[in-house]
Design an enzyme around this catalytic site. Structure first.
Site, mmCIF file in Angstrom:
data_model
loop_
_atom_site.group_PDB
_atom_site.id
_atom_site.type_symbol
_atom_site.label_atom_id
_atom_site.label_comp_id
_atom_site.label_asym_id
_atom_site.label_seq_id
_atom_site.Cartn_x
_atom_site.Cartn_y
_atom_site.Cartn_z
ATOM 1 C CE LYS A 55 48.130 42.383 39.148
ATOM 2 N NZ LYS A 55 47.026 41.042 38.644
ATOM 3 C CD GLN A 99 44.174 41.899 36.365
ATOM 4 O OE1 GLN A 99 45.348 41.408 36.748
ATOM 5 N NE2 GLN A 99 43.488 42.132 37.590
ATOM 6 C CG ASP A 122 47.756 35.288 38.742
ATOM 7 O OD1 ASP A 122 47.839 36.429 39.709
ATOM 8 O OD2 ASP A 122 46.967 35.344 37.611
HETATM 9 N N1 GUN Z 1 42.298 39.884 39.456
HETATM 10 C C1 GUN Z 1 41.865 40.380 40.843
HETATM 11 N N2 GUN Z 1 42.893 39.546 41.410
HETATM 12 C C2 GUN Z 1 43.557 38.850 40.754
HETATM 13 C C3 GUN Z 1 44.804 38.182 40.802
HETATM 14 O O1 GUN Z 1 45.473 37.719 41.774
HETATM 15 N N3 GUN Z 1 45.134 37.667 39.461
HETATM 16 C C4 GUN Z 1 44.818 37.804 38.416
HETATM 17 N N4 GUN Z 1 45.132 37.297 37.218
HETATM 18 N N5 GUN Z 1 43.652 38.597 38.139
HETATM 19 C C5 GUN Z 1 42.981 38.963 39.429
#
Ligand code: GUN
Length: 280
Positions: A55, A99, A122
């Site tokens: 990311k 995350q 998110d």
């Molecule tokens: N862990 C798995 N998918 C996601 C997501 O879309 N956002 C976040 N913050 N953690 C994740």
């Protein structure tokens, strides 16, 4: 033979748009307008760490400045919440992501509630009653974009979502409704699941079970979107049994190379929007 929906190609297009948007923002309003993202990862789960790295790299590629904060497994809930409060109050921080999953001693609910909605990259705090569905949950937004890019109009169609998670199923249903689809949401307690899935014009599957949806559960000519990412013998496998579903579908997303690459691109779209809101 179904047409494959190429998530990689669509993600590349979205990333180019975000890079252009970041550059335009900086050229109009100066360097301080540049989008940024603070990414928090708690613990040492290698998959989470890797995803956060990816990311952050995506951010760099699109003119978004990433800051990664890696915290130890033993970080207390209180410490994490205090850190988020500080980031919420910091004028220079435009987007925050923590995350998931976090270690068990930390409440995910409290954690997500702590992130200020105007920094929630998110899109988890987007609510159906908030009028603010512009910053939408990334995975469902990615699916909507893929449908649009593939020329699939959901208005008036029967869309069936299998899975009701807070991250995918529920916000997916809302985004489909906002686009005038007729929506059925199925889940682990649904009786006669196949009766519902067989009626889907557009079938979206997010249950986290490998090859869960098989050809006999799908209508001829359906559009099938597989949000699943499971591993069997180290190989990525979706929630849809591609072999038996593909011959019946009009369009289908592959795994890998389908929804996955698009989900991360959705995050960048949100980061750009949050930065734009600060100056526009
Ligand atoms: N862990 C798995 N998918 C996601 C997501 O879309 N956002 C976040 N913050 N953690 C994740």
């Amino acid at each position: 033979m179904a047409q494959l929906i190429d998530g990689k190609a669509i993600a590349a297009k979205v990333m180019a748009e975000v890079a252009e948007g970041s550059a335009a923002l900086v050229s109009e309003f100066g360097e301080e307008a540049r989008p940024n993202m603070t990414l928090i990862v708690v613990g040492s789960d290698p998959v989470s760490k890797r995803l956060v790295e990816l990311k952050a790299k995506d951010c760099e590629k699109t003119g978004i400045t990433p800051t990664v904060i890696a915290l130890s497994e033993s970080t207390s809930e209180e410490k994490l919440l205090r850190m988020i409060e500080r980031l919420n109050a910091d004028e220079d921080v435009k987007a925050i992501l923590c995350q998931l999953p976090v270690p068990e001693h930390i409440s995910t609910k409290k954690l997500l509630a702590a992130i200020a909605p105007d920094k929630d990259v998110d899109g988890f705090s987007a609510r159906i009653d908030s009028d603010d569905y512009d910053i939408a949950a990334c995975t469902p937004a990615a699916v909507m974009r893929m449908l649009k890019e593939s020329g699939v109009e959901v208005a008036g169609k029967h869309c069936v979502v299998v899975g009701r998670s807070n991250i995918v199923g529920k916000p997916m249903a809302i985004q489909l409704l906002l686009n005038d689809a007729t929506v059925t949401v199925c889940h682990s307690k649904t009786a006669d699941l196949a009766e519902h899935t067989k009626r889907a014009d557009v079938l979206i599957v997010a249950v986290g079970r490998p090859r869960f949806v098989t050809g006999d559960m799908v209508k001829e000519g359906a559009v099938v979107i597989d949000v699943g990412m499971n591993y069997i013998d180290g190989k990525p496998v979706g929630d849809v049994d591609f072999e038996s579903v593909e011959p019946k579908a009009a369009m289908i997303t592959p795994v890998p190379g389908g929804v996955g690459p698009m989900t991360r691109a959705g995050l960048l779209v949100n980061a750009l929007k949050l930065a734009e809101r600060k100056v526009k």
